[in-house]
Design an enzyme around this catalytic site. Sequence first.
Site, PDB file in Angstrom:
ATOM      1  N   ASP A 164      -7.891   1.930 -16.546  1.00 10.30           N
ATOM      2  CA  ASP A 164      -8.826   1.391 -15.563  1.00 10.30           C
ATOM      3  C   ASP A 164      -8.068   0.420 -14.666  1.00 10.30           C
ATOM      4  OD1 ASP A 164     -10.503   2.793 -17.262  1.00 10.30           O
ATOM      5  OD2 ASP A 164     -12.049   1.226 -17.352  1.00 10.30           O
ATOM      6  N   LYS A 227     -15.132   3.286 -10.436  1.00  8.70           N
ATOM      7  CA  LYS A 227     -15.843   2.337 -11.294  1.00  8.70           C
ATOM      8  C   LYS A 227     -16.205   1.115 -10.467  1.00  8.70           C
ATOM      9  CE  LYS A 227     -14.662  -0.574 -15.343  1.00  8.70           C
ATOM     10  NZ  LYS A 227     -13.635  -0.830 -16.383  1.00  8.70           N
ATOM     11  N   LYS A 263     -18.349   5.374 -13.135  1.00  8.13           N
ATOM     12  CA  LYS A 263     -18.522   4.385 -14.205  1.00  8.13           C
ATOM     13  C   LYS A 263     -19.080   3.071 -13.653  1.00  8.13           C
ATOM     14  CE  LYS A 263     -16.056   1.711 -17.756  1.00  8.13           C
ATOM     15  NZ  LYS A 263     -14.756   1.437 -18.413  1.00  8.13           N
TER      16      LYS A 263
END
Lengths: 327, 787
Positions: A164, A227, A263
């Site tokens: 991430d 995300k 996400k």
Amino acid sequence: MSQPAPLQATEAHARNAGLPLDLSLIEAMRVNTSASERRASQLPGRRAVKGDAQSAWLLKAVTCIDLTTLNGDDTEGRVRRLCAKAIQPVRPDILAALGMADKTITTGAICVYHRFVATAVDALKGTGIPVAAVSTGFPAGLSPHATKLKEIEASVKDGAEEIDIVITREHVLTGNWQALYDEMRDFRAACGDAHVKAILATGDLKTLRNVAKASMVCMMAGADFIKTSTGKESVNATLPVSLTMVRAIRDYEAMTGTRVGYKPAGGVSKAKDVLTYFTLMKEELGHAWLQPDLFRIGASSLLGDIERQLEHRVTGAYSAAHRHPIG
Amino acid sequence: MTVASFFDSMDYAPSKEDDKSARAWLASHDGSFGHFIGGGFTDPAKGFDTAEPATGARLATVTQGTAKDVDSAVAAARKAQKAWAALPGHERALKLYALARMIQRNARMLAVVEALDNGKPIRETRDIDIPLAARHFYHHAGWAQLQESQFPGMDPVGVIGQVIPWNFPFLMLAWKVAPALALGNTVILKPAENTPLTALLFAELAKQAGLPEGVLNIVTGDGETGALIAAHKDIDKVAFTGSTEVGRKIREATAGSGKSLTLELGGKSPFIVCEDADLDAAVEGVVDAIWFNQGQVCCAGSRLIVQEGVAEDFHARLTKRMKTLRIGTSLDKTIDMSAVIDAGQRDRIAGMVDAAVAAGATLIQSEADMPESGTFYPPTVLQNVPMTAAAATEEIFGPVAVSMTFRTPDEAIQLANHSRYGLAASIWSENVNLALDLAAKVQAGIIWVNCTNVMDAGVGFGGVKESGFGREGGREGCFDYLKPRAFAKAPLRKESAPAKSKGFAFESVDRTPKFYIGGKQARPDGGHARPVIGAKGEILGEVGEANRKDIRNAVEAAKGAASWGGKTQHNRAQILYYMAENLSIRAEEFAERIRAQTGVKADKARAEVTASVARLFSYGAWADKVEGTVHMPPMRGLALAVPEAIGIAGVICPPEAPLLGLISATAPLIATGNRVIAVASEPHPLSALDFYQVLETSDLPAGVLNIVTGDAASLASELAKHNGVDTLWAFGSEALSKTVETLSTGNLKRVFTDYGRAWDWTAPEAEGEHFLRHATQVKNIWVPYGE
């Protein structure tokens, strides 16, 4: 480098190869904030999910959770305890009562800082649950670029199957899309076979227009997931931001045929919220985005609320947190 | 289905709203209802069933309102009205506040009854109709509280007959009842025959809330009952929402009766998508525009007008969006659309769609599952519809949008305005310059920028052109339930016998006044003249006898002067002042002419000229002070209430006050940007004709004020019938008011008349805001903002 363990339902999900940066397309992106808010506010009223369907959706949500600990006081012991929870997030008696005893319900991943990647990989050995590492100078993302790439490589080396990354918000705030694209391209390359999720830190980007453009640039540069947040900004995932990002995903799929995952992170803490998020994914993107290979929720407290709701569904009595194993 | 199967399918499950309390309420009335008159229910009598559109099941039986029922309801309302109006505003405010509270306390039951009776989704009644209805009562409780301070010199209209449609049964009740009651009127309301139940439930709640007997009366029935209410002699005003066809009939039925009238009618509202719009937002807008309430919405965005460069992309997105729409029974909480009102309506929709497809339209239709029983019609878009097909221009009143493309903003306006209707419009663009420019140019009462079908009690709702007249909501809506105290007691004009001529008076040169059309003196088309007989019986001269062709020419001239509306207010003010200046220079001559025609004493004649100069000055003063309001509805944004000129106005000048009457009736129209065709005082036309010499020296653009002379009644008929005339002001006999109201139905023009009462043109109330309100109509432009 080891092959990444397969995510669930991999067939639908090819890696995102990216596209050359098309600045004219980025400049033409439009997002109307009021209209986005209106759509987001109407959504829960248009779709109710109750009864067995609700229990099923909540269990599905469990499988989409990136169970997360990203705190300065994290330790190996804390991470191992979280991993145990990831392996068995819902009490077996509750699963049995719901007729789900024979389904493997685990969280989608464990999400930690680089320091604990190896610990988590060890704790989750044999479970198929991937470890995600936050990286690139998380949360502010202002480390030297070369250091960020090294950080990614180190986490991949330790066994992280998902990385991430955080983007440099300055590139968005100054409209330097080329710089954002180049940075993301490098991150993607450094990840090798590990899937890369691009954290946009939407709370810092402020406008939905920025969110849409940053989403598209990151996808063009090869992000497998986009995300919302690090969880450290003052505003985390919201429905209008999510609507904006999933519409960008839809546009990207229309252009390339490639499905990019989504996400939301931070701010999704109630079982009720997650039903709305699922509704959003189902309505705006479709069924494929209701599975952990294309939908993850970055959350630490959501699981606890889902556990309580499920117990209530089974017993008819409202539950309490201490009746479920601590994570 | 099990948890495990849902886990795999991730499908929605039907989720039904509980209807126990709604059914229990119906059972408490044994499923049959009388009327609510004078504070109680009458015994159920011969009537008809109301059924659930989503299943076809009978819900209840209601009573068909007879002439006797209507009489008794009107009598109850009349009896209650004086005392209700005499209550201090605060007392009425308390009652309206109690009604709002009562609606909120019973919100879920009202929502369920409404969904069952109308067939619309519970989401809409629960989240939109009922909360908005409560908001209307709160908002208007406020107007009751503030009435004395905010509307001085105005009285309630009296007893109001209200006839409402089936598409928003309870919300329309609130829109009608709240302002009427707040401002001291009493009401006879007839709900639509398909959807009477929430009105009856509300009557019961109002009684519990302590609303005095007779203030609110509900009479159920079909169109015949509605006609009885509209035509009732003791009703002071009719407020109608429904089809344009029925609206026309009501206009005819009430013509000349002195009844005030507001009509909220049909629409074919444009939904303009510019190439710089957020296309996903616009697609979602279409869902709210045409699939809200199954498209059975008078202001539904039913004509998609999409810029060519994005049309393909937009339609691809829209087609994809249609695949996720869900249709189900009205209490299902997981649907976007439910049943249309009845089989007749469904067949009508299907017929129009089939005809359009047969004529070559491309059909895009949702393939969503629909329940087997009930009257369902799928979400539909028709592309490439020939403009000659009914679906392209007529109101379908169903979930069907037609779609067309435009190249430039000018063309978007041309397409949008090419309609008899003018209720609402929705404009999608991320460019504020473009969006507001389009908003200014689209002919509609409501403009939504980057949104659609949003409404609020504080923002006037209502249309232009054949979508009706009057506003509901906000300050602008209050005026439709008030009347100026000053005019109420004006005496009826006496019929005066035509003056007998004693032959020509001596004049040094035989002047032949002509008409004044398009800035030029024009001879009468028919070549006929009529004598003007002075006070002493002498013939003062001869003036032209205008006919329908002269009227036609004058309307054409007015049409050509459209740029008058676009002049700055400052510019219009300057010209009015200049007219006053030039008139004052010739005061003596005008006074002498008035004296010669009417026989008034010299000082009175001079006073009329002085008053005329002052009146021109007043409207010069007003010209740059006719301002709108910025409403603050509950959203992040503004609603701009902009008073706009109506367009082309016919004016039948009053017979008396040959100069002051002309000025009083034309200056407010000119000041606000309208163009006028004035028919001079029939007995005393020379002052108006002298006045065109003033116009010629005052820079008034050609065609802004056109003056003809002749027979007032026949010229009024021609103006009333002319579909290019947008409003008609007629001052004269009672018969004249009946003629113009009856004949104005072709394009539903706004009529302003004195019903034969001779207003005192010298009085202060003969000028000012009341006249300016009649000269304009409020356009509300909703502008949400936020980045």
